[in-house]
Design a protein around this motif. Structure first.
Motif, mmCIF file in Angstrom:
data_model
loop_
_atom_site.group_PDB
_atom_site.id
_atom_site.type_symbol
_atom_site.label_atom_id
_atom_site.label_comp_id
_atom_site.label_asym_id
_atom_site.label_seq_id
_atom_site.Cartn_x
_atom_site.Cartn_y
_atom_site.Cartn_z
ATOM 1 N N ALA A 1 0.825 -1.213 0.000
ATOM 2 C CA ALA A 1 0.000 0.000 0.000
ATOM 3 C C ALA A 1 0.857 1.261 0.000
ATOM 4 O O ALA A 1 0.462 2.286 -0.552
ATOM 5 C CB ALA A 1 -0.933 0.004 1.201
ATOM 6 N N PHE B 1 -7.537 -1.673 0.375
ATOM 7 C CA PHE B 1 -7.357 -2.003 1.790
ATOM 8 C C PHE B 1 -8.539 -1.578 2.653
ATOM 9 O O PHE B 1 -8.803 -2.191 3.684
ATOM 10 C CB PHE B 1 -6.038 -1.424 2.315
ATOM 11 C CG PHE B 1 -4.848 -2.228 1.870
ATOM 12 C CD1 PHE B 1 -4.473 -3.362 2.556
ATOM 13 C CD2 PHE B 1 -4.149 -1.885 0.737
ATOM 14 C CE1 PHE B 1 -3.411 -4.142 2.141
ATOM 15 C CE2 PHE B 1 -3.076 -2.652 0.303
ATOM 16 C CZ PHE B 1 -2.706 -3.776 1.002
ATOM 17 N N LYS C 1 -5.917 -10.153 3.118
ATOM 18 C CA LYS C 1 -5.820 -9.076 4.108
ATOM 19 C C LYS C 1 -5.884 -9.619 5.537
ATOM 20 O O LYS C 1 -5.169 -9.128 6.414
ATOM 21 C CB LYS C 1 -6.933 -8.043 3.889
ATOM 22 C CG LYS C 1 -6.694 -7.176 2.682
ATOM 23 C CD LYS C 1 -7.798 -6.195 2.377
ATOM 24 C CE LYS C 1 -8.748 -5.858 3.457
ATOM 25 N NZ LYS C 1 -9.840 -4.981 3.081
#
Length: 107
Positions: free
Chosen positions: A3, A27, A39
């Motif tokens: 990210a 996310f 995740k």
């Protein structure tokens, strides 16, 4: 880590794109069950480690012998009949956010 380095993320499973979105969107609001499972398996640096990290049940398919339909269906908690028969195509969920999942699809 991803990210922080990427603006746009594409998630693949069994050689196919299953979700793509801006990093912040992916996310905060992922859609594909595989992305969600990935995740859940990420350790958090702001919390103590649990006894074990979350894992995805089952085994990945053999790339030379992919099942009909969605390759993730045998491992997916949202799998339904159409998942086993037809490969879902990437469909738009929002600006630059696409997912290849029959969940919530109106087709």
């Amino acid at each position: 880590f991803v990210a922080a380095l990427a603006d746009l993320i594409a998630v693949m499973y069994a050689g196919r794109f299953v979700e793509e979105a801006p990093a912040e969107t992916l996310f905060a609001a992922s859609h594909h069950p595989y992305t969600e499972a990935l995740k859940r398996s990420i350790p958090r640096i702001d919390a103590p480690l649990p006894g074990r990290l979350a894992s995805i049940p089952g085994n990945p398919p053999n790339p030379a012998e992919l099942p009909p339909g969605c390759a993730f269906a045998p491992r997916c908690g949202f799998s339904e009949a159409r998942c086993l028969g037809a490969v879902p195509l990437l469909r738009a969920l929002g600006p630059q956010h696409r997912s290849a999942c029959w969940r919530d699809a109106h087709e």
